[in-house]
Design a protein around this motif. Structure first.
Motif, PDB file in Angstrom:
ATOM      1  N   LYS A  61     -83.283  59.078  50.151  1.00  8.79           N
ATOM      2  CA  LYS A  61     -83.971  58.160  51.070  1.00  8.79           C
ATOM      3  C   LYS A  61     -83.252  56.818  51.193  1.00  8.79           C
ATOM      4  N   ILE A  62     -82.317  56.569  50.281  1.00  8.27           N
ATOM      5  CA  ILE A  62     -81.554  55.315  50.323  1.00  8.27           C
ATOM      6  C   ILE A  62     -80.348  55.469  51.240  1.00  8.27           C
ATOM      7  N   ILE A  63     -79.628  56.596  51.117  1.00  7.17           N
ATOM      8  CA  ILE A  63     -78.437  56.846  51.936  1.00  7.17           C
ATOM      9  C   ILE A  63     -78.840  56.879  53.409  1.00  7.17           C
ATOM     10  N   GLY A  64     -78.101  56.102  54.214  1.00  8.06           N
ATOM     11  CA  GLY A  64     -78.426  56.009  55.640  1.00  8.06           C
ATOM     12  C   GLY A  64     -79.171  54.735  55.973  1.00  8.06           C
ATOM     13  N   ASN A  65     -79.688  54.031  54.955  1.00 11.42           N
ATOM     14  CA  ASN A  65     -80.290  52.718  55.173  1.00 11.42           C
ATOM     15  C   ASN A  65     -79.221  51.640  55.002  1.00 11.42           C
ATOM     16  N   TYR A  66     -79.615  50.389  55.262  1.00 13.37           N
ATOM     17  CA  TYR A  66     -78.679  49.277  55.117  1.00 13.37           C
ATOM     18  C   TYR A  66     -78.935  48.539  53.806  1.00 13.37           C
ATOM     19  N   LEU A  67     -77.850  48.096  53.160  1.00 14.47           N
ATOM     20  CA  LEU A  67     -77.959  47.474  51.845  1.00 14.47           C
ATOM     21  C   LEU A  67     -78.855  46.237  51.877  1.00 14.47           C
ATOM     22  N   TYR A  68     -78.736  45.439  52.942  1.00 14.72           N
ATOM     23  CA  TYR A  68     -79.528  44.197  52.992  1.00 14.72           C
ATOM     24  C   TYR A  68     -81.030  44.452  53.036  1.00 14.72           C
ATOM     25  N   GLU A  69     -81.435  45.687  53.329  1.00 17.71           N
ATOM     26  CA  GLU A  69     -82.859  46.012  53.306  1.00 17.71           C
ATOM     27  C   GLU A  69     -83.427  45.931  51.888  1.00 17.71           C
ATOM     28  N   TYR A  70     -82.540  46.021  50.905  1.00 12.75           N
ATOM     29  CA  TYR A  70     -82.968  45.973  49.502  1.00 12.75           C
ATOM     30  C   TYR A  70     -82.766  44.590  48.888  1.00 12.75           C
ATOM     31  N   PHE A  71     -82.131  43.673  49.662  1.00 13.51           N
ATOM     32  CA  PHE A  71     -82.004  42.291  49.199  1.00 13.51           C
ATOM     33  C   PHE A  71     -83.353  41.599  49.341  1.00 13.51           C
ATOM     34  N   ASN A  72     -83.691  40.750  48.395  1.00 14.65           N
ATOM     35  CA  ASN A  72     -84.910  39.945  48.523  1.00 14.65           C
ATOM     36  C   ASN A  72     -84.773  38.974  49.684  1.00 14.65           C
ATOM     37  N   ASN A  73     -83.548  38.528  49.930  1.00 20.92           N
ATOM     38  CA  ASN A  73     -83.249  37.676  51.083  1.00 20.92           C
ATOM     39  C   ASN A  73     -82.107  38.331  51.851  1.00 20.92           C
ATOM     40  N   ALA A  74     -82.434  38.982  53.002  1.00 17.54           N
ATOM     41  CA  ALA A  74     -81.450  39.741  53.779  1.00 17.54           C
ATOM     42  C   ALA A  74     -80.322  38.866  54.312  1.00 17.54           C
ATOM     43  N   GLU A  75     -80.574  37.545  54.434  1.00 17.84           N
ATOM     44  CA  GLU A  75     -79.564  36.634  54.980  1.00 17.84           C
ATOM     45  C   GLU A  75     -78.372  36.465  54.035  1.00 17.84           C
TER      46      GLU A  75
END
Length: 418
Positions: free
Chosen positions: A97-111
């Motif tokens: 479920k992680i593969i195919g998503n974007y890494l910044y989606e898991y950052f507390n601050n996507a910026e």
């Protein structure tokens, strides 16, 4: 003739089929050589069978899977192409479920994602990032390290180290340090209040004591009985002793403070002390031998108090049938180490030929108010050596004692070279 033609056509078809299989086999071998193939699917009687290739590449992938750190590969825009099981456990989400998503989606601050990728161009490859997990209320701090995989592969490799335990230890250490600072501040306040209290009490005690001694001296002994005279004398001696005790308490408390340090010539200090003690030195016919002594960085006032206490102590506890001999000298550096310490010290030794003491008494003598003899044998309040110990502690040094009954006593002073 027709049979021969048929055989030739059959053989040509067989040759063509074998060429096709050979080409396919060569393609597979080349793909294996290039590392493009992880497994082979072989049809056996219409049943497909999977064969994994146990190559060095497989071993490497197994190593990445077993890492006790998160491992990811992403495209330059942050699309996750691969993640290992450890990262999956960190965020609490299955890897598929992680593969195919974007890494910044898991950052507390996507910026933070864009600056991290941009920094890689300038050789800055490590950062500290706060990650979200499946639990909306739970995050974890992590140390991430990026590696640009181009030109071999179009993508970026990332190693993620969980800092949760490290942060806990750091927070505990900071809290402990704050608690310690608060306790030190409380201790300093207590010491200041205690010092002030002792000075106030000493003033309030000394005034009535002075009057007791003064009016005791005005009483005409001729009009008193022998018993009354004896009682008056006991009262006077007790008042004088209490007055001495108050003075010693004030001296002891005064050495809690750190006084200004200057270069102090110990030979000059001891010379001044012997001048002050001239009367008791002459009365006891004491000899003081001063060897080569260094100049040290210390409080001049406290050094005078230190050597005054030690010299007067040596004279006080001298033998009745021998003149006191006090030898003061510096000991070679080879003998100047304190047990269980690596720091180098200057060692000063004060040696006498007095009455000495039992080994069992050595640990007691630096304790305040500790007396080893009856009051009628030797004067004093048992504070002098406690003051010596405090002075040496103020100078980050140490004082030790060696002694045997009837053979004399040696006091060792250790001053740090630094």
């Amino acid at each position: 003739m027709q049979d021969n033609n048929t055989n030739i056509e059959f053989l040509l078809a067989e040759i063509a089929s074998l060429k096709e299989k050979l080409y396919e086999s060569n393609s597979i071998v080349n793909a294996i050589k290039d590392g493009d193939v992880d497994a082979l699917v072989v049809n056996n009687n219409g049943v497909p069978q999977l064969y994994s290739l146990e190559t060095a590449d497989y071993t490497f992938r197994l190593l990445i899977e077993k890492f006790r750190q998160g491992a990811l590969s992403i495209s330059r825009n942050g699309l996750i192409l691969y993640c290992n099981d450890y990262f999956s456990k960190l965020v609490g989400i299955p890897s598929e479920k992680i593969i195919g998503n974007y890494l910044y989606e898991y950052f507390n601050n996507a910026e933070h994602f864009v600056p991290v990728i941009e920094a890689l161009k300038y050789g800055v490859a490590t950062h500290e990032i706060l990650f979200n997990t499946e639990d909306e209320n739970k995050t974890f701090p992590a140390y991430i390290s990026l590696t640009d995989l181009e030109p071999a592969v179009q993508g970026i490799g990332i190693i993620i180290t969980d800092l949760t335990e490290k942060k806990k230890h750091e927070d505990a250490l900071i809290k402990h340090q704050k608690d310690l600072e608060e306790k030190i501040n409380e201790l300093n306040k207590t010491n200041a209040n205690l010092e002030e209290f002792i000075h106030v009490i000493s003033h309030d005690l000394k005034e009535p004591l002075r009057k007791i001694v003064m009016y005791n001296g005005r009483i005409d002994a001729a009009h008193l009985s022998e018993a009354d005279n004896k009682s008056m004398n006991v009262m006077k001696v007790s008042a004088l002793r209490l007055n001495s005790l108050v003075d010693d308490l004030v001296k002891y408390s005064s050495h809690t403070a750190q006084e200004e340090r200057t270069e102090v010539n110990l030979v000059e200090i001891i010379s001044e002390v012997t001048d002050d003690l001239e009367i008791i030195i002459n009365d006891k016919k004491a000899r003081i031998q001063i060897g080569q002594l260094p100049t040290i960085y210390a409080s001049k006032v406290q050094m005078r108090q230190l050597f005054s206490n030690l010299i007067s102590n040596a004279i006080k506890y001298s033998k009745t049938d021998f003149s006191p001999l006090i030898q003061i000298s510096q000991i070679d550096n080879a003998e100047s180490k304190i047990p269980n310490q690596t720091e180098q010290f200057i060692k000063i030794q004060i040696k006498d030929n007095g009455i000495g003491m039992e080994t069992t008494h050595l640990i007691k003598i630096f304790t305040i108010f500790q007396r080893l003899h009856a009051k009628n044998e030797y004067s004093g309040n048992g504070i002098g050596l406690a003051i010596c110990k405090k002075i040496m502690e103020n100078h980050s040094g140490n004082i030790t004692v060696e002694s045997k009954p009837n053979e004399g006593t040696i006091f060792n002073l250790f001053f740090p070279l630094s």
